[in-house]
Design a protein around this motif. Structure first.
Motif, PDB file in Angstrom:
ATOM      1  N   GLU A  80     -23.102 -13.214 -18.269  1.00 59.15           N
ATOM      2  CA  GLU A  80     -23.634 -14.454 -17.706  1.00 59.15           C
ATOM      3  C   GLU A  80     -22.563 -15.212 -16.930  1.00 59.15           C
ATOM      4  N   LEU A  81     -21.301 -14.928 -17.228  1.00 54.69           N
ATOM      5  CA  LEU A  81     -20.222 -15.580 -16.490  1.00 54.69           C
ATOM      6  C   LEU A  81     -20.055 -14.887 -15.143  1.00 54.69           C
ATOM      7  N   PRO A  82     -19.980 -15.650 -14.074  1.00 50.63           N
ATOM      8  CA  PRO A  82     -19.766 -15.008 -12.775  1.00 50.63           C
ATOM      9  C   PRO A  82     -18.341 -14.464 -12.688  1.00 50.63           C
ATOM     10  N   ARG A  83     -18.188 -13.358 -11.976  1.00 46.63           N
ATOM     11  CA  ARG A  83     -16.840 -12.843 -11.749  1.00 46.63           C
ATOM     12  C   ARG A  83     -16.087 -13.848 -10.885  1.00 46.63           C
ATOM     13  N   PRO A  84     -14.811 -14.001 -11.111  1.00 48.89           N
ATOM     14  CA  PRO A  84     -14.062 -14.956 -10.291  1.00 48.89           C
ATOM     15  C   PRO A  84     -14.013 -14.499  -8.842  1.00 48.89           C
ATOM     16  N   ARG A  85     -13.967 -15.452  -7.944  1.00 52.30           N
ATOM     17  CA  ARG A  85     -13.889 -15.132  -6.521  1.00 52.30           C
ATOM     18  C   ARG A  85     -12.424 -14.919  -6.151  1.00 52.30           C
ATOM     19  N   VAL A  86     -12.155 -13.773  -5.597  1.00 55.81           N
ATOM     20  CA  VAL A  86     -10.815 -13.442  -5.115  1.00 55.81           C
ATOM     21  C   VAL A  86     -10.964 -13.025  -3.664  1.00 55.81           C
ATOM     22  N   ASP A  87     -10.558 -13.905  -2.758  1.00 57.06           N
ATOM     23  CA  ASP A  87     -10.631 -13.603  -1.326  1.00 57.06           C
ATOM     24  C   ASP A  87      -9.419 -12.787  -0.920  1.00 57.06           C
ATOM     25  N   VAL A  88      -9.671 -11.764  -0.114  1.00 57.00           N
ATOM     26  CA  VAL A  88      -8.577 -10.930   0.381  1.00 57.00           C
ATOM     27  C   VAL A  88      -8.728 -10.707   1.881  1.00 57.00           C
ATOM     28  N   VAL A  89      -7.592 -10.566   2.513  1.00 61.27           N
ATOM     29  CA  VAL A  89      -7.549 -10.101   3.896  1.00 61.27           C
ATOM     30  C   VAL A  89      -7.231  -8.610   3.788  1.00 61.27           C
ATOM     31  N   TYR A  90      -8.040  -7.796   4.450  1.00 58.84           N
ATOM     32  CA  TYR A  90      -7.843  -6.350   4.363  1.00 58.84           C
ATOM     33  C   TYR A  90      -7.378  -5.818   5.713  1.00 58.84           C
ATOM     34  N   TYR A  91      -6.659  -4.709   5.646  1.00 57.04           N
ATOM     35  CA  TYR A  91      -6.130  -4.040   6.827  1.00 57.04           C
ATOM     36  C   TYR A  91      -6.598  -2.585   6.755  1.00 57.04           C
ATOM     37  N   LEU A  92      -7.470  -2.213   7.694  1.00 55.73           N
ATOM     38  CA  LEU A  92      -8.025  -0.865   7.740  1.00 55.73           C
ATOM     39  C   LEU A  92      -7.538  -0.146   8.990  1.00 55.73           C
ATOM     40  N   ARG A  93      -7.317   1.149   8.853  1.00 56.82           N
ATOM     41  CA  ARG A  93      -6.966   1.956  10.022  1.00 56.82           C
ATOM     42  C   ARG A  93      -8.145   2.860  10.343  1.00 56.82           C
ATOM     43  N   PHE A  94      -8.490   2.907  11.616  1.00 60.17           N
ATOM     44  CA  PHE A  94      -9.478   3.861  12.121  1.00 60.17           C
ATOM     45  C   PHE A  94      -8.899   4.411  13.405  1.00 60.17           C
ATOM     46  N   GLY A  95      -8.467   5.663  13.347  1.00 55.41           N
ATOM     47  CA  GLY A  95      -7.788   6.242  14.507  1.00 55.41           C
ATOM     48  C   GLY A  95      -6.489   5.495  14.766  1.00 55.41           C
ATOM     49  N   ASP A  96      -6.354   5.003  16.003  1.00 58.46           N
ATOM     50  CA  ASP A  96      -5.125   4.276  16.361  1.00 58.46           C
ATOM     51  C   ASP A  96      -5.342   2.760  16.383  1.00 58.46           C
ATOM     52  N   ARG A  97      -6.392   2.315  15.699  1.00 55.84           N
ATOM     53  CA  ARG A  97      -6.688   0.881  15.647  1.00 55.84           C
ATOM     54  C   ARG A  97      -6.583   0.375  14.211  1.00 55.84           C
ATOM     55  N   ILE A  98      -6.339  -0.924  14.079  1.00 57.00           N
ATOM     56  CA  ILE A  98      -6.291  -1.577  12.769  1.00 57.00           C
ATOM     57  C   ILE A  98      -7.246  -2.757  12.781  1.00 57.00           C
ATOM     58  N   LYS A  99      -8.058  -2.852  11.754  1.00 53.81           N
ATOM     59  CA  LYS A  99      -8.977  -3.982  11.601  1.00 53.81           C
ATOM     60  C   LYS A  99      -8.377  -4.951  10.596  1.00 53.81           C
ATOM     61  N   ILE A 100      -8.375  -6.225  10.947  1.00 53.94           N
ATOM     62  CA  ILE A 100      -7.946  -7.288  10.042  1.00 53.94           C
ATOM     63  C   ILE A 100      -9.179  -8.137   9.758  1.00 53.94           C
TER      64      ILE A 100
END
Length: 183
Positions: A80-100
């Motif tokens: 019944e307790l909500p999971r705590p909110r943990v915001d993250v910035v992620y860095y993904l690679r796809f080919g020669d590009r990076i998504k932030i």
């Protein structure tokens, strides 16, 4: 009253009258060393921690504890307790590009994005994400969250990943810390 002697065959050393077991000091120490070699040891949990997802645990006579969030393996979780909110910035690679990008639900978010590799997580929300977009503006593909790889961007991502074998384990630690702060 006769003096107590050690229970171990062929050992005639005296036993402290306050000892809970009739063992001489040397045999008591050997027994304690034998028990401690098994207990308090970090090892894989029998199953992933239901609270933070970590696989690392510590074995004690009373049972397993998660090495990250200290949840006792097998204890119920208050759903019944909500999971705590943990915001993250992620860095993904796809080919020669990076998504932030940023999210509070990285597993669901990353499952919806085509990528070759999760490079790193950084703790932060939209404000941190916007700062990273501004920092690497010259590498940015117009009106997207995708960036061309550059020495500066690669160096920054490497600094985030330094010492982190698994970004998901880092996220699990942040989640368990948030749970611990909540009490």
């Amino acid at each position: 009253m006769p003096a107590l002697v050690c229970l171990v065959d062929s050992c005639a050393h005296p036993v402290d009258p306050a000892a809970p077991v009739s063992l001489c000091a040397w045999h008591a120490a050997v027994s304690a060393d034998w028990v401690s070699a098994r207990d308090g040891v970090t090892d894989l949990l029998p199953a992933p921690c239901r609270l933070c997802g970590s696989r690392l645990g510590v074995r004690w006579p009373s049972g397993w504890l998660c090495a990250v969030c200290e949840w006792r393996h097998g204890d119920p979780i208050d759903d019944e307790l909500p999971r705590p909110r943990v915001d993250v910035v992620y860095y993904l690679r796809f080919g020669d590009r990076i998504k932030i990008g940023t999210t509070a639900q990285p597993r669901q978010r990353l499952a919806a994005i085509w990528h070759d590799e999760l490079l790193a997580f950084e703790r932060g929300d939209r404000l941190v994400e916007r700062r990273r977009h501004a920092t690497f503006e010259e590498e940015r593909y117009a009106r997207t969250e995708w960036f061309r790889r550059s020495p500066a961007l690669d160096e920054y991502v490497l600094s985030l990943a330094a010492g982190v074998d698994d970004p998901w384990a880092l996220l699990a630690r942040w989640t368990s810390e948030a749970i611990a702060r909540r009490g």
